[in-house]
Write a protein that holds these residues in place. Structure first.
Motif, short mmCIF file in Angstrom:
data_model
loop_
_atom_site.label_atom_id
_atom_site.label_comp_id
_atom_site.label_asym_id
_atom_site.label_seq_id
_atom_site.Cartn_x
_atom_site.Cartn_y
_atom_site.Cartn_z
N PRO A 226 31.99 32.76 42.11
CA PRO A 226 33.05 33.65 41.64
C PRO A 226 33.86 33.06 40.48
O PRO A 226 34.19 33.76 39.52
CB PRO A 226 33.93 33.85 42.88
CG PRO A 226 33.02 33.59 44.03
CD PRO A 226 32.10 32.52 43.57
N LEU A 227 34.14 31.76 40.57
CA LEU A 227 34.95 31.13 39.54
C LEU A 227 34.15 30.88 38.27
O LEU A 227 34.64 31.12 37.16
CB LEU A 227 35.53 29.82 40.08
CG LEU A 227 36.63 29.15 39.26
CD1 LEU A 227 37.79 30.10 39.03
CD2 LEU A 227 37.12 27.90 39.96
N SER A 228 32.93 30.39 38.40
CA SER A 228 32.12 30.13 37.21
C SER A 228 31.78 31.42 36.48
O SER A 228 31.75 31.46 35.25
CB SER A 228 30.85 29.37 37.59
OG SER A 228 30.10 30.10 38.55
N THR A 229 31.54 32.50 37.24
CA THR A 229 31.30 33.80 36.61
C THR A 229 32.54 34.26 35.85
O THR A 229 32.45 34.76 34.72
CB THR A 229 30.92 34.85 37.67
OG1 THR A 229 29.73 34.45 38.32
CG2 THR A 229 30.72 36.21 37.02
N SER A 273 37.87 30.54 45.45
CA SER A 273 37.43 30.84 44.09
C SER A 273 37.60 32.31 43.75
O SER A 273 37.95 32.67 42.62
CB SER A 273 35.96 30.43 43.91
OG SER A 273 35.80 29.03 44.07
N SER A 274 37.37 33.19 44.73
CA SER A 274 37.58 34.62 44.50
C SER A 274 39.05 34.93 44.24
O SER A 274 39.39 35.73 43.36
CB SER A 274 37.08 35.42 45.70
OG SER A 274 35.70 35.29 45.89
N PHE A 275 39.92 34.29 45.01
CA PHE A 275 41.37 34.45 44.82
C PHE A 275 41.77 33.99 43.42
O PHE A 275 42.50 34.69 42.69
CB PHE A 275 42.09 33.66 45.91
CG PHE A 275 43.59 33.64 45.81
CD1 PHE A 275 44.31 34.69 45.24
CD2 PHE A 275 44.32 32.55 46.32
CE1 PHE A 275 45.69 34.66 45.16
CE2 PHE A 275 45.70 32.52 46.24
CZ PHE A 275 46.38 33.57 45.65
N GLN A 276 41.28 32.82 43.01
CA GLN A 276 41.62 32.30 41.69
C GLN A 276 41.04 33.18 40.58
O GLN A 276 41.73 33.46 39.58
CB GLN A 276 41.08 30.87 41.56
CG GLN A 276 41.75 29.86 42.47
CD GLN A 276 41.02 28.54 42.54
OE1 GLN A 276 39.78 28.52 42.54
NE2 GLN A 276 41.75 27.45 42.60
N ALA A 277 39.79 33.61 40.76
CA ALA A 277 39.16 34.45 39.73
C ALA A 277 39.89 35.78 39.61
O ALA A 277 40.12 36.27 38.50
CB ALA A 277 37.69 34.66 40.08
N PHE A 278 40.24 36.39 40.74
CA PHE A 278 40.94 37.68 40.72
C PHE A 278 42.28 37.54 40.00
O PHE A 278 42.66 38.41 39.20
CB PHE A 278 41.15 38.19 42.14
CG PHE A 278 41.39 39.66 42.25
CD1 PHE A 278 40.37 40.52 42.63
CD2 PHE A 278 42.63 40.20 41.97
CE1 PHE A 278 40.59 41.90 42.73
CE2 PHE A 278 42.87 41.57 42.06
CZ PHE A 278 41.85 42.42 42.43
#
Length: 450
Positions: A226-229, A273-278
């Motif tokens: 999620p973060l790398s994307t 990572s999803s939380f950070q990416a969002f």
């Protein structure tokens, strides 16, 4: 032999400073310049390196007749990107092993037609050497092995009411007894706005990643998808064509919806990572794509707070932190990164509330959470360095780490001895802060005083 003696006697800088042609103070473990930039710091051993180079030249390992910078030659030999000696950044002109792509926000393969793969697909191929590549001796055939991080067994707890996080957006519409309004001075509001905007800019322009993302999440051998994307996808927001903002925002929105839908099925590190990416997607929509009036942004903030709530339920502190013992490094990384991301989300929420003319309330539901950790702990590059730093932290903070509420207004009627003790703890905390901690202190100090 003359060349070897010259290289040994003249090598006065670490690898990073040598490549950048910058002055190096050669401090033990990490020079000041690398420490300020969060870069791995190592001092090459040119005698053994040149011997290795000489022995490998005949077999075609590297071309000694070339005038190329030795670090660039090493990058070619290892399949990594070239390091430019004129500046402190990485160039993607070089060979790449297509079987082992890695990810970094600042390095994209511009030869790809699509460039980005949203909605959970594999991110675009991006060249980035692992951290141990940069920290290894130049041209060494055997690279220093990094610490293996295992995030599958985390001993985390949630010491707060996580449900209050998901309902935070209601505070401006439904008064709750005991709420305290944060009266940000205009200068503080502008400061928060510019700092958060810079977080999106550094990721979009490839200058690094925001200080709520730990380096192991990006530079490790297995970066979280999620973060790398996200760090790949938001690069399309660099200098968008006029009129393309809405189309670009729709791409980000689809990925955001996919992250939100997977919130209950993700493991701990993927959820973080999803939380950070969002959060990063939401800030990009606001700061870079001018979506402040888009109804999707309001819904995105509600979904972001729900994601934060789910992540908080999984744990915001290590059990060992609460017991004042040393936790496992992986557990601490996840807990600290979650807390930093949570604090950033609250600051961003205040920016949006200010834009809408709504009041911002003190996040009393976060009371008791540790404030951001020291610079030494956050930037530690190896398990051994981190464990040593944490042992020192335990010795210095025998009564527990500084809590975020110790930066809030001093309660009325508090005994003067307790006030003095609280100020002493804040002073001690200030002695070893990174940029994120300094930002937190600047905001709370200028808003609340103390």
């Amino acid at each position: 032999m003359k060349t070897a003696r010259y290289a040994t006697s003249r090598q006065k800088a670490c690898q990073q400073c040598s490549v950048a042609k910058a002055r190096c103070d050669r401090k033990e473990r990490c020079c000041s310049r690398c420490a300020q930039r969060g870069l791995p710091c190592a001092y090459p051993h040119f005698t053994s390196v040149l011997a290795t180079t000489t022995s490998k030249a005949e077999s075609g390992y590297i071309n000694l007749a070339s005038n190329a910078n030795p670090l660039q030659s090493f990058s070619r030999a290892s399949g990594g990107p070239l390091l430019s000696p004129e500046r402190d950044e990485l160039s993607t002109q070089g060979t790449q092993d297509p079987a082992t792509p890695t990810n970094h926000p600042g390095l994209t393969d511009h030869s790809s037609n699509s460039g980005y793969s949203p909605c959970g697909a594999a991110p675009a191929k991006i060249q980035w050497p692992n951290a141990h590549h940069i920290g290894a001796p130049l041209l060494a055939p055997a690279l220093r092995q990094p610490d293996i991080l295992e995030f599958s067994e985390l001993d985390l707890i949630c010491p707060i009411n996580a449900e209050a996080i998901s309902n935070r957006w209601l505070n401006a519409y439904i008064p709750i007894p005991g709420q305290s309004v944060k009266n940000y001075p205009p200068t503080v509001s502008a400061f928060i706005y510019r700092l958060l905007k810079s977080y999106t800019g550094m990721a979009i322009h490839g200058h690094g990643f925001p200080p709520f993302v730990h380096s192991s999440q990006v530079l490790g051998p297995n970066p979280s998808p999620p973060l790398s994307t996200c760090l790949s996808l938001i690069r399309i927001c660099d200098k968008p064509l006029p009129g393309s903002e809405n189309a670009t925002s729709e791409i980000l929105q689809r990925e955001m919806n996919a992250l939100y839908d997977r919130r209950d099925t993700s493991d701990d590190i993927s959820l973080l990572s999803s939380f950070q990416a969002f959060l990063m997607y939401t800030m990009v929509l606001f700061f870079r794509l001018s979506q402040g009036t888009n109804p999707f942004l309001r819904q995105a903030m509600m979904n972001l707070q729900e994601l934060a709530c789910v992540a908080a339920r999984r744990g915001l502190m290590c059990r060992a932190e609460q017991q004042r013992t040393r936790p496992k490094w992986e557990s601490w990384i996840v807990a600290e990164a979650k807390r930093r991301t949570l604090f950033t989300m609250y600051l961003f929420d205040s920016v949006l509330s200010s834009e809408d003319g709504l009041p911002t309330f003190l996040g009393t539901e976060l009371e008791g959470l540790p404030a951001s950790a020291s610079r030494t702990l956050w930037l530690a590059q190896t398990r051994r360095d981190w464990e040593t730093a944490y042992n020192m932290h335990l010795a210095e903070w025998d009564e527990g780490s500084l809590c975020i509420d110790e930066l809030w207004p001093i309660p009325q009627g508090l005994d003067q001895s307790l006030v003095a003790k609280r100020r002493y703890r804040v002073d001690s905390w200030l002695e070893n802060l990174d940029e994120f901690g300094t930002m937190l202190y600047a905001v709370t100090s200028c808003t609340h005083g103390g």
